[in-house]
Design a protein around this motif. Sequence first.
Motif, short mmCIF file in Angstrom:
data_model
loop_
_atom_site.label_atom_id
_atom_site.label_comp_id
_atom_site.label_asym_id
_atom_site.label_seq_id
_atom_site.Cartn_x
_atom_site.Cartn_y
_atom_site.Cartn_z
N PRO A 138 -3.04 -24.41 26.36
CA PRO A 138 -3.66 -25.45 25.52
C PRO A 138 -5.03 -25.06 24.97
N ASP A 139 -5.64 -24.01 25.51
CA ASP A 139 -6.94 -23.56 25.03
C ASP A 139 -6.84 -22.43 24.01
N SER A 140 -5.63 -22.15 23.53
CA SER A 140 -5.43 -21.09 22.55
C SER A 140 -5.32 -21.69 21.15
N ALA A 141 -6.29 -21.40 20.33
CA ALA A 141 -6.26 -21.87 18.94
C ALA A 141 -5.06 -21.29 18.20
N ILE A 142 -4.72 -20.05 18.51
CA ILE A 142 -3.61 -19.38 17.82
C ILE A 142 -2.30 -20.13 18.01
N TRP A 144 -1.85 -23.39 18.79
CA TRP A 144 -1.86 -24.66 18.05
C TRP A 144 -1.61 -24.40 16.56
N ALA A 145 -2.26 -23.37 16.01
CA ALA A 145 -2.09 -23.07 14.59
C ALA A 145 -0.68 -22.60 14.29
N ALA A 146 -0.10 -21.82 15.21
CA ALA A 146 1.28 -21.35 15.00
C ALA A 146 2.24 -22.53 14.94
N ARG A 147 2.06 -23.49 15.85
CA ARG A 147 2.94 -24.66 15.81
C ARG A 147 2.66 -25.48 14.56
N GLY A 148 1.40 -25.58 14.19
CA GLY A 148 1.07 -26.30 12.96
C GLY A 148 1.73 -25.67 11.75
N GLY A 149 1.76 -24.34 11.72
CA GLY A 149 2.41 -23.66 10.61
C GLY A 149 3.90 -23.94 10.55
N MET A 150 4.54 -23.96 11.72
CA MET A 150 5.96 -24.30 11.75
C MET A 150 6.19 -25.72 11.24
N GLU A 151 5.35 -26.63 11.69
CA GLU A 151 5.50 -28.04 11.28
C GLU A 151 5.21 -28.20 9.80
N LYS A 152 4.27 -27.45 9.30
CA LYS A 152 3.98 -27.49 7.86
C LYS A 152 5.19 -27.06 7.06
N ASP A 153 5.84 -25.99 7.49
CA ASP A 153 7.05 -25.51 6.81
C ASP A 153 8.17 -26.52 6.86
N ARG A 154 8.21 -27.29 7.94
CA ARG A 154 9.30 -28.26 8.14
C ARG A 154 8.92 -29.65 7.64
N MET A 155 7.83 -29.75 6.89
CA MET A 155 7.37 -31.01 6.30
C MET A 155 7.01 -32.06 7.36
N MET A 156 6.64 -31.60 8.56
CA MET A 156 6.18 -32.51 9.62
C MET A 156 4.66 -32.62 9.48
N THR A 157 4.25 -33.30 8.42
CA THR A 157 2.86 -33.21 7.98
C THR A 157 1.87 -33.76 8.98
N ASP A 171 -11.51 -23.15 17.38
CA ASP A 171 -12.00 -22.02 16.59
C ASP A 171 -12.54 -22.55 15.27
N PRO A 172 -13.71 -23.19 15.29
CA PRO A 172 -14.23 -23.90 14.11
C PRO A 172 -14.52 -23.02 12.91
N GLY A 173 -14.70 -21.74 13.11
CA GLY A 173 -15.02 -20.86 11.99
C GLY A 173 -13.83 -20.21 11.34
N ASN A 174 -12.64 -20.59 11.75
CA ASN A 174 -11.45 -19.96 11.20
C ASN A 174 -11.09 -20.59 9.86
N THR A 175 -11.29 -19.85 8.79
CA THR A 175 -11.07 -20.40 7.45
C THR A 175 -9.59 -20.60 7.15
N SER A 176 -8.72 -19.80 7.77
CA SER A 176 -7.28 -19.95 7.54
C SER A 176 -6.80 -21.31 8.05
N TYR A 177 -7.29 -21.72 9.22
CA TYR A 177 -6.88 -23.02 9.76
C TYR A 177 -7.41 -24.16 8.89
N LEU A 178 -8.65 -24.03 8.46
CA LEU A 178 -9.22 -25.07 7.59
C LEU A 178 -8.46 -25.17 6.28
N LEU A 179 -8.10 -24.04 5.71
CA LEU A 179 -7.38 -24.04 4.45
C LEU A 179 -6.02 -24.71 4.61
N SER A 180 -5.34 -24.41 5.70
CA SER A 180 -4.02 -25.02 5.93
C SER A 180 -4.14 -26.53 6.10
#
Length: 229
Positions: A138-142, A144-157, A171-180
């Motif tokens: 649960p402390d891995s930003a990667i 959470w983002a990986a699951r978010g990416g899957m949900e984004k692809d599956r329209m689970m907004t 990981d507040p400075g990660n621009t990829s996560y902010l962009l997504s």
Amino acid sequence: MAAYIIAATTSFSYAQSSAELRDSLGVVAEQVRLHPDLLYLRLQKASLNMQLEQYDYARMEYDYVLQKDPDNLAALFFRAWCNEKLFRYGFARADYEHLLKLVPDNFEVRLGLALLNHKDKHLTIAYDQINMLVEQHPDSAIVWAARGGMEKDRMMTDAAIYDFTQAIRLDPGNTSYLLSRCELYLKEKKYADAREDLQALVSLGVDPSSLQHLFKQLPKKKKKKRGLF
């Protein structure tokens, strides 16, 4: 063990230019020609091939290493990655599954397999795998983002927004996560939240011109009418 897999191929150096990489590749390729059975040279050459996006050449080097050393963790891991880049998903899955027999709790391997299954449209399996990783890490930003990416692809907004928010918290400075997350906010017409993410991206150094297509989706601010006095 996870660190071993990455460290075993030590010649990754993305600071090098393409020309420098090609020069390095020429040197290592000559060493491989002179000493074809030295596996560490094969691994070095393969990593340079990968950096130059020569995935098939890299795969062939990993094939050679694995013929001599079938349980070589670095060769299995990076061959899986090459096979994925070459759309050889079945071969990539076989390498990940082989790795899991050797290092069943390895984080990178389990994450790689989950992402591969998602890419290969094994959506239920992939989602189960990533859910388990989120529970265990649960402390891995990667994760959470990986699951978010899957949900984004599956329209689970809504679920995707939540997961990217968790990733950004870690990981507040990660621009990829902010962009997504910004793209998801725009899709949901949550313009105030999207504007905040865009402003955060600019403050983190992202060139505003590269975000214009997103800024244009924001409604224009209404000008306040001035009174007579």
